[in-house]
Design an enzyme around this catalytic site. Structure first.
Site, PDB file in Angstrom:
ATOM      1  N   ALA A   1       1.017  -7.539  12.249  1.00 37.39           N
ATOM      2  CA  ALA A   1       2.230  -7.493  11.404  1.00 37.39           C
ATOM      3  C   ALA A   1       2.389  -6.114  10.776  1.00 37.39           C
ATOM      4  O   ALA A   1       1.417  -5.525  10.311  1.00 37.39           O
ATOM      5  CB  ALA A   1       2.130  -8.552  10.316  1.00 37.39           C
TER       6      ALA A   1
ATOM      7  N   TYR B   1       0.845  -1.205   0.000  1.00 39.16           N
ATOM      8  CA  TYR B   1       0.000   0.000   0.000  1.00 39.16           C
ATOM      9  C   TYR B   1       0.878   1.252   0.000  1.00 39.16           C
ATOM     10  O   TYR B   1       0.753   2.123  -0.881  1.00 39.16           O
ATOM     11  CB  TYR B   1      -0.938  -0.010   1.219  1.00 39.16           C
TER      12      TYR B   1
END
Ligand code: UDP
Length: 329
Positions: A284, A142
């Site tokens: 994570a 992203y």
């Protein structure tokens, strides 16, 4: 500047931008494929054209129908976790959408764009608060897709004279209760709406993703910024470009950090509800601390955030109470 195209204007931050532009007297054209946005969020007489920004024919028709003076581009996928498992989807949609938008701008002689970037372009920060000149090394697709677009913007400025402001958001939150718009993601992954769904009794607890970080209370620290302050920054950026300002990237954050536990505590105070919290494993890719230096946006754009954490949570709470099922009801 009279007519502004807002891509992704039916989404969370985009719809707040549309409301501000309408309030300031601009004509607004929204393009959105409604895959994550809500038509109900497009308020105040903005014109909505439903379609995908990657569809060049569609964009060409919109740029032919309206005389566009500037573009604000929010259209993107933005889930960090999903981007790790679906990087092609993120590059295709985010970078592909930006290529398509810049192509339409070039072909139609539109030379100003304000672009949604992200603090995720920095990855694991070198220091706090983070400055725009710090290392950018995203830790997920992203952030990498947004950084790739920042590069594309730089080269498009050099080649075609398209001026840009890339706005690197920290944690957007809050709502605009004056026009009754707020945050409705499905699935919801963001801390403040999840905490408020607990306060509404729609979840039985909030998971705290790790309490062994090197922070004062062990939980992650983030910089929360009111979505209305974010919208203000976009308008200032557009006006700055219109006055001949130089292209660049700008952090948009409050400059203050709050831990996950502090957010939950503030939400308990604002809502008067217990909001049970349970410590869970770390998520994570979460850096322990992300706090913006907002000096550049202050000095160059004249931007100053006006709303603090309590107001952010109060506005969000008021919207969630009125819309316990988001826009769906
Ligand atoms: N977070 C959490 N529980 C949740 C959602 C988020 O503890 O149910 C934490 C997350 O690990 C991060 C902070 O809250 O440290 C803000 O997360 P959010 O997803 O809202 O925004 P992000 O920082 O990922 O953009």
């Amino acid at each position: 500047m009279k007519t502004i195209l807002v891509a992704g204007g039916a989404g969370y931050i985009g719809s707040h931008m549309v409301a501000l532009l309408i309030e300031k007297g601009y004509d607004v054209v929204v393009v959105d494929d409604l895959c994550t946005g809500h038509w109900q969020a497009v308020k105040g007489g903005a014109k909505l054209r439903v379609g995908d920004v990657k569809d060049r024919g569609f964009l060409d028709r919109v740029f032919s129908e309206f005389s566009i003076d500037g573009v604000i581009n929010f259209a993107a996928f933005s889930l960090v976790g999903e981007s790790v498992t679906a990087p092609l989807k993120y590059y295709d949609n985010n970078v592909g959408g930006a290529v398509s938008m810049l192509t339409a701008m070039k072909n139609h002689g539109v030379d100003k764009i304000v672009f949604s970037s992200t603090a995720a372009t920095y990855g694991e920060p070198e220091k706090q608060p983070i400055e725009e000149t710090d290392r950018t090394d995203p830790t997920n697709p992203y952030g990498a897709s947004k950084l790739a677009i920042e590069g594309l913007l730089k080269w498009s400025d050099a080649a075609y004279g398209i001026k840009y402001a890339a706005l690197r958001y920290f944690n957007a939150a809050g709502a605009n209760t004056d026009v009754d718009i707020g945050e409705d993601h499905s699935p919801e992954t963001h801390l403040i709406p999840i905490v408020l769904q607990c306060a509404l009794g729609k979840r039985d607890h909030v998971g705290i993703y790790g309490d062994d970080y090197p922070t004062a209370d062990g939980t992650c620290v983030r910089d929360y910024i009111h979505v209305r302050d974010l919208a203000n920054a976009h308008l200032l950026a557009l006006e700055y470009l219109d006055k001949g300002g130089q292209s660049g990237s700008f952090n948009l954050g409050s400059g203050d950090g709050f831990s996950v536990k502090e957010i939950i505590e503030t939400a308990r105070k604002v809502t008067g509800k217990a909001i049970p919290a349970v410590t869970e494993p770390r998520r994570a890719g979460d850096p322990s601390i992300l706090i913006a230096s907002n000096h550049k946006a202050g000095e160059v754009l004249g931007w100053k955030p006006e709303r603090g954490l309590e107001e952010i949570i109060t506005d969000a709470w008021n919207w969630h109470q009125g819309h316990p099922n988001g826009y769906g009801q």
